[in-house]
Design a protein around this motif. Structure first.
Motif, short mmCIF file in Angstrom:
data_model
loop_
_atom_site.label_atom_id
_atom_site.label_comp_id
_atom_site.label_asym_id
_atom_site.label_seq_id
_atom_site.Cartn_x
_atom_site.Cartn_y
_atom_site.Cartn_z
N LEU A 37 0.83 -1.20 0.00
CA LEU A 37 0.00 0.00 0.00
C LEU A 37 0.87 1.25 0.00
O LEU A 37 1.85 1.32 0.74
CB LEU A 37 -0.92 0.02 1.22
N PRO A 38 0.55 2.21 -0.78
CA PRO A 38 1.30 3.47 -0.76
C PRO A 38 0.85 4.32 0.44
O PRO A 38 -0.14 4.00 1.11
CB PRO A 38 0.90 4.13 -2.07
N ASP A 39 1.53 5.43 0.65
CA ASP A 39 1.11 6.36 1.70
C ASP A 39 -0.17 7.05 1.27
O ASP A 39 -0.30 7.50 0.12
CB ASP A 39 2.19 7.42 1.95
N LEU A 40 -1.12 7.12 2.21
CA LEU A 40 -2.43 7.69 1.86
C LEU A 40 -2.62 8.97 2.65
O LEU A 40 -2.42 8.99 3.86
CB LEU A 40 -3.56 6.70 2.19
N ARG A 41 -3.01 10.02 1.97
CA ARG A 41 -3.27 11.30 2.63
C ARG A 41 -4.69 11.31 3.20
O ARG A 41 -5.63 10.88 2.51
CB ARG A 41 -3.13 12.45 1.63
N GLY A 42 -4.84 11.81 4.45
CA GLY A 42 -6.15 11.97 5.07
C GLY A 42 -6.79 10.68 5.51
O GLY A 42 -7.89 10.67 6.04
N ILE A 43 -6.11 9.57 5.25
CA ILE A 43 -6.68 8.25 5.58
C ILE A 43 -5.61 7.45 6.32
O ILE A 43 -4.42 7.50 5.95
CB ILE A 43 -7.11 7.50 4.29
N ARG A 44 -6.08 6.76 7.33
CA ARG A 44 -5.12 5.97 8.10
C ARG A 44 -5.44 4.49 7.94
O ARG A 44 -6.63 4.11 7.90
CB ARG A 44 -5.18 6.37 9.58
N ILE A 45 -4.35 3.72 7.82
CA ILE A 45 -4.54 2.26 7.69
C ILE A 45 -4.52 1.69 9.11
O ILE A 45 -3.55 1.90 9.85
CB ILE A 45 -3.41 1.64 6.84
N LEU A 46 -5.65 1.03 9.45
CA LEU A 46 -5.74 0.51 10.82
C LEU A 46 -4.77 -0.66 11.03
O LEU A 46 -4.16 -0.79 12.06
CB LEU A 46 -7.17 0.07 11.11
N SER A 47 -4.65 -1.52 10.05
CA SER A 47 -3.76 -2.68 10.22
C SER A 47 -3.03 -2.92 8.91
O SER A 47 -3.65 -2.93 7.82
CB SER A 47 -4.58 -3.92 10.59
N SER A 48 -1.74 -3.09 8.95
CA SER A 48 -0.97 -3.32 7.72
C SER A 48 -1.12 -4.77 7.26
O SER A 48 -0.71 -5.11 6.16
CB SER A 48 0.50 -2.97 7.95
N ASN A 49 -1.63 -5.62 8.14
CA ASN A 49 -1.87 -7.01 7.73
C ASN A 49 -3.32 -7.15 7.30
O ASN A 49 -4.23 -7.06 8.13
CB ASN A 49 -1.60 -7.96 8.90
N PRO A 50 -3.50 -7.36 6.06
CA PRO A 50 -4.88 -7.45 5.58
C PRO A 50 -5.48 -8.83 5.89
O PRO A 50 -4.75 -9.80 6.10
CB PRO A 50 -4.73 -7.27 4.07
N SER A 51 -6.81 -8.84 5.92
CA SER A 51 -7.46 -10.15 6.02
C SER A 51 -7.49 -10.75 4.63
O SER A 51 -7.75 -10.07 3.62
CB SER A 51 -8.89 -9.98 6.56
N ARG A 52 -7.18 -12.02 4.56
CA ARG A 52 -7.02 -12.68 3.25
C ARG A 52 -8.16 -13.68 3.03
O ARG A 52 -8.57 -14.37 3.94
CB ARG A 52 -5.68 -13.41 3.21
N GLY A 53 -8.70 -13.69 1.92
CA GLY A 53 -9.76 -14.64 1.60
C GLY A 53 -9.49 -15.27 0.24
O GLY A 53 -8.85 -14.66 -0.62
N GLN A 54 -9.94 -16.47 0.09
CA GLN A 54 -9.70 -17.15 -1.20
C GLN A 54 -10.90 -18.04 -1.52
O GLN A 54 -11.44 -18.70 -0.63
CB GLN A 54 -8.44 -17.99 -1.13
N SER A 55 -11.31 -18.01 -2.73
CA SER A 55 -12.40 -18.89 -3.17
C SER A 55 -12.01 -19.52 -4.50
O SER A 55 -11.30 -18.90 -5.29
CB SER A 55 -13.71 -18.09 -3.33
N VAL A 56 -12.43 -20.74 -4.65
CA VAL A 56 -12.09 -21.48 -5.87
C VAL A 56 -13.39 -21.94 -6.52
O VAL A 56 -14.29 -22.45 -5.86
CB VAL A 56 -11.20 -22.71 -5.54
N SER A 57 -13.50 -21.74 -7.81
CA SER A 57 -14.69 -22.21 -8.54
C SER A 57 -14.25 -22.95 -9.79
O SER A 57 -13.23 -22.62 -10.39
CB SER A 57 -15.60 -21.03 -8.91
N ILE A 58 -15.01 -23.97 -10.11
CA ILE A 58 -14.71 -24.76 -11.31
C ILE A 58 -15.93 -24.69 -12.21
O ILE A 58 -17.02 -25.17 -11.83
CB ILE A 58 -14.37 -26.22 -10.96
N VAL A 59 -15.78 -24.09 -13.35
CA VAL A 59 -16.87 -23.98 -14.32
C VAL A 59 -16.39 -24.56 -15.63
O VAL A 59 -15.39 -24.12 -16.18
CB VAL A 59 -17.29 -22.50 -14.51
N ASN A 60 -17.12 -25.57 -16.11
CA ASN A 60 -16.78 -26.24 -17.38
C ASN A 60 -15.34 -26.75 -17.37
O ASN A 60 -14.60 -26.59 -18.34
CB ASN A 60 -16.99 -25.31 -18.57
N GLY A 61 -14.93 -27.28 -16.23
CA GLY A 61 -13.59 -27.84 -16.13
C GLY A 61 -12.51 -26.80 -15.96
O GLY A 61 -11.31 -27.13 -15.93
#
Lengths: 593, 258
Positions: A68-92
């Motif tokens: 993440l770059p430096d953001l003006r006027g906005i603060r990042i609460l946590s530098s460790n993001p929550s990660r999510g992953q989903s897998v889908s199989i369509v037509n193989g």
């Protein structure tokens, strides 16, 4: 020859292999997508919101955390993001979606730009799109009347000051507060759009809610329906309120003691009816340009004109196709009225409209087929035409010039025109012609006609007279005696002449003379033929002819005939003289009786 | 004097042969010239020559047929129909004219509703086409003379006089019917003409003025019966009976009739 063939085969092999490899490499290189999004575009100072970075792909072998770059006027609460992953199989095909969500908090009021975020994927750096967020200060609403309801509907028009024929998009939008969930919607019939031609646009996707802040209150906004509206006249045109039935589900209020009891599993489900406000639009009419042919089109168009043939026989049907393609009031476009050469027989044109209602506007194609038949041979030109239309985006008229089309019309060498049922010979008639006055149908001239009628009429009159005469001869004895009197006299006198010529029977001669005179007088006067004295005949003659001289001479001849027995024999000349004298007397009598 | 007389006669005959056929040759050569122009697609020029032949009083089925084609090529279908109807009256061009007429009729965008003709109208139409006034009047007069002759004969010939008398009466009555028909056809011919609409469209009015009530619209190719007698009472107007049975007035300039 053999050598060249083997070289060609080798070249083909290399080319095919190269192209397969390069195409798979491209697929491999581009087989993912990277996208960044914000949960809210408008936030209050101190409010939390999230930034989500999604990587979607099928062959993600190695991916590092986004930087993440430096953001003006906005603060990042946590530098460790929550990660999510989903897998889908369509037509193989397997697709993996990996998301990283950062929690941010708005710090200062203002509008800020979140620059592109770099992600290292498979050893290569990739960047997301930039984002924009507005941070506002929350103010409390002092006036309760300015407070909006928890859920309401609005009809949003994309242009508040349209012109006649312009395509407007009317969006039916609902706003609802956090905690309200719309489960279904049903538009009520009866929405009146007088003065507009209306087409409902087909929604490709399910309505998606986005977050907006209205009067310091956060609402969610969803566009349910879209209509394309085309004003057909100028002036103040009104769209009546749009009514909508919604099924909604609300979270129970914490201070609502019955919420959990009647809401069912902690929610309240109910149906509400929303109604938009009446919308009035001032529609104006634009002045047409002085040049060019207006077809009533408003929008962005491309126009083409093409003829089925440019060389044709006399009598052959030609089709001129004008295609107007684009985005705008396609169904309301008028047919371009071209100036056809005079010798073209123009038939009723055909019109076709192909509309595309998918998307946010109406687009499509309008086709006009002009059909005409050249009636004479020669070279004819369909002149160039400048077609003008109004472009609401540029707020100006736009034009396109259709080039002139030249037709070469020749006469069919066969000189026949095909008919559905037969062939008609349209060749001129030549050669020696019989010139007549077509008198077969006229009554012949006056003289012939007169003659044709007169001949039978005269014949008829004459025949009738003759018939009457014959009938009288047959029925009237006196008339018959009178008619035949002269014939008898002639007969007697001829007989007397014969006797005198033979110098024999002079008494007989005078008897014949006496008979001729008395017979003629009695036949003509109707007196009895016998038993009358000469004196009586004389008296009758005097009475009838009133001529004493003639009567006296007749009497004298009669006396001579009576006294001849006592007289000496006369010579032949005297007898012939008496016969002739009698003849003269009879002629005089004939004239008088 | 005696030797110059045959020369004089010969000269007169030569003059007669030279000058009498001259007009006939003139219109034939004009006709040929117009045909050549038609073949060169100079339709307007050819049409002018055809018209001049017609205005000189010469008639021919071929002339009318070619005029119809010239009008057709000039995109005047109504005028083409007008000439084809005239060409149809000549035996030599009747079949071609009828075929072309059918084709031309199919080119019109609009066609009139046609009211069926009354039986006696059909009979007189048939009589006009089948025999014509000339032939009818000729036979009528011949039969009249024969009939009268038979009647007269029955008066003076005793043998078979009854048969002769009735034959005479029958022939006379028949001839009088024929002559009546001839005169009636002549009356119809003199009073009524066949008109053809040659312009695109016009209106039939109830009275001969533009402001009067409208009876019907008529379009190019419509045929109608023109009453010459009533039309002569109003300048610039024609009293017509349409094929759909409607009567009314049409302004001059929209129809041609013959």
């Amino acid at each position: 020859m053999k050598k060249i063939g083997s070289i060609c085969a080798l070249f083909l092999l290399f080319t095919m292999t190269g192209s397969i490899l390069s195409s798979s490499a491209q697929i491999h290189a581009q087989d993912f997508s990277l996208e960044a999004s914000l949960s809210e575009n408008q936030v209050f100072i101190g409010e939390q919101f999230s930034l989500k970075i999604e990587v979607t792909g099928s062959s993600l072998q190695n991916m590092e955390l986004p930087r993440l770059p430096d953001l003006r006027g906005i603060r990042i609460l946590s530098s460790n993001p929550s990660r999510g992953q989903s897998v889908s199989i369509v037509n193989g095909r397997t697709t993996t979606v990996t998301s990283y969500t950062y929690t941010l908090i708005a710090r200062d009021e203002g509008t800020y730009r979140i620059p592109p975020i770099t992600v290292l994927i498979n050893g290569e750096e990739h960047t997301t799109n930039s984002l924009r967020v507005e941070v506002i200060e929350k103010r409390s609403l002092s006036d309760p009347s300015q407070r909006r309801p928890d859920i309401f509907a609005e009809l949003e028009i994309d242009d508040e000051e349209p012109i006649v024929g312009q395509q407007l998009v009317a969006s039916l939008v609902i706003y609802f507060r956090e905690g309200v969930e719309v489960t279904s919607y049903q538009p009520s019939p009866g929405w009146r759009t007088d003065g507009f031609w209306k087409e409902q646009l087909e929604n490709i996707e399910q309505p998606r809610a986005e977050s907006v802040i209205l009067g310091d209150v956060r609402y969610r906004k969803a566009t349910l329906l879209r209509y394309a509206l085309f004003p057909s006249r100028s002036g103040e045109l009104t769209l009546t309120p749009f009514e909508l039935n919604l099924g909604i589900r609300t979270q129970p209020q914490r201070n609502d003691p019955f919420g959990s009891v009647f809401g069912g599993l902690g929610t309240n489900q109910r149906r509400v009816t929303l109604k938009t406000e009446e919308v009035t639009l001032p529609v104006r009419r634009v002045e047409l340009p002085e040049t060019g042919m207006s077809i009533g089109a408003v929008g962005q168009f491309e126009i083409q004109r093409e003829s089925s043939v440019t060389q044709a026989y006399v009598g052959e049907a030609i089709e001129l196709r004008t295609t107007i393609k684009g985005d705008g009031n396609i169904p309301l476009i008028n047919r371009p009225r071209y100036t056809f050469p005079e010798n073209f027989e123009v038939y009723s044109p055909q019109e076709e409209t192909d509309l595309n209602r998918r998307g946010t506007t109406i687009s499509g194609t309008r086709t006009f087929n002009d059909r005409f038949v050249p009636r004479t041979a020669g070279t004819f030109t369909l002149p160039a035409e400048e077609i003008v239309w109004y472009n609401p985006q540029t707020k100006n008229f736009q034009s396109q010039t259709l080039p002139a089309i030249e037709y070469e019309i020749i006469r069919d060498p066969a000189s026949t025109v095909a008919d559905a049922n037969q062939e008609v010979n349209l060749q001129i008639m030549t050669g020696l012609v019989s010139w007549n006055n077509n008198n077969r149908h006229r009554i012949p001239g006056g003289y012939w006609l007169l003659l044709g009628f007169l001949i039978p009429l005269i014949a008829l009159a004459f025949a009738m007279r003759q018939r009457k005469f014959i009938k009288r001869l047959q029925t009237d004895g006196d008339f018959a005696r009178s008619h035949h009197a002269w014939d008898k006299v002639e007969e007697l006198l001829i007989k007397a002449d014969d006797l005198a010529r033979n110098e024999s029977g002079y008494k007989e001669i005078y008897h014949l003379i006496h008979k001729a005179l008395t017979g003629y007088i009695t036949d003509r006067t109707g007196l009895p033929g016998a038993g009358l004295s000469d004196n009586r005949i004389y008296d009758e003659l005097v009475e009838r002819t009133n001529n004493r001289d003639l009567s006296g001479r007749v009497k004298k001849m009669l006396d001579k005939c009576s006294n001849i027995s006592y007289a000496p024999i006369e010579n032949r000349e005297d007898i012939e003289f008496d016969i002739e004298k009698t003849r003269e007397l009879l002629k005089e009598l004939r004239a008088r009786l | 004097m005696n030797s110059s007389f045959p020369t004089f006669i010969l000269g007169i005959l030569l003059l007669v042969f030279l000058f009498i056929p001259a007009p006939v040759n003139a219109q034939q050569s004009q006709f040929d010239q117009a045909n050549e122009l038609m073949q060169d697609y100079l339709i307007e020029e050819a049409f002018d020559i055809y018209r001049s032949i017609e205005s000189d009083g010469y008639q021919s089925g071929e002339l009318y047929f070619n005029m119809a084609l010239a009008a057709f090529y000039q995109d005047s279908l109504g005028l083409s129909k007008f000439y084809l109807l005239q060409a149809e009256k000549f035996d030599g061009t009747k079949t071609d004219a009828q075929q072309t007429l059918q084709f031309v009729n199919e080119q019109f965008d609009r066609r009139s509703a046609v009211l069926p003709k009354l039986p006696w109208v059909l009979f007189f139409d048939w009589l006009e086409k089948f025999a014509g006034q000339g032939l009818l009047s000729f036979f009528g007069l011949v039969i009249l003379n024969l009939g009268v002759g038979a009647i007269i004969g029955s008066w003076f010939i005793a043998q078979g006089s009854v048969y002769l008398k009735w034959t005479g009466y029958t022939m006379t009555v028949f001839s009088l019917i024929l002559i009546f028909c001839t005169f009636y056809l002549n009356y119809l011919d003199n009073r009524y003409a066949t008109g053809v609409m040659i312009e695109n469209q016009t209106v039939v009015y109830e009275h001969p003025r533009s402001g009067s009530a409208l009876i019907s619209n008529v379009y190019e190719g419509y045929t109608m019966s023109v009453d010459r007698h009533r039309s002569s009472e109003q300048d610039g107007w024609y009293y017509v009976r349409l094929e759909n049975g409607m009567y009314g007035w049409i302004e001059d300039g929209y129809i041609r009739y013959f």
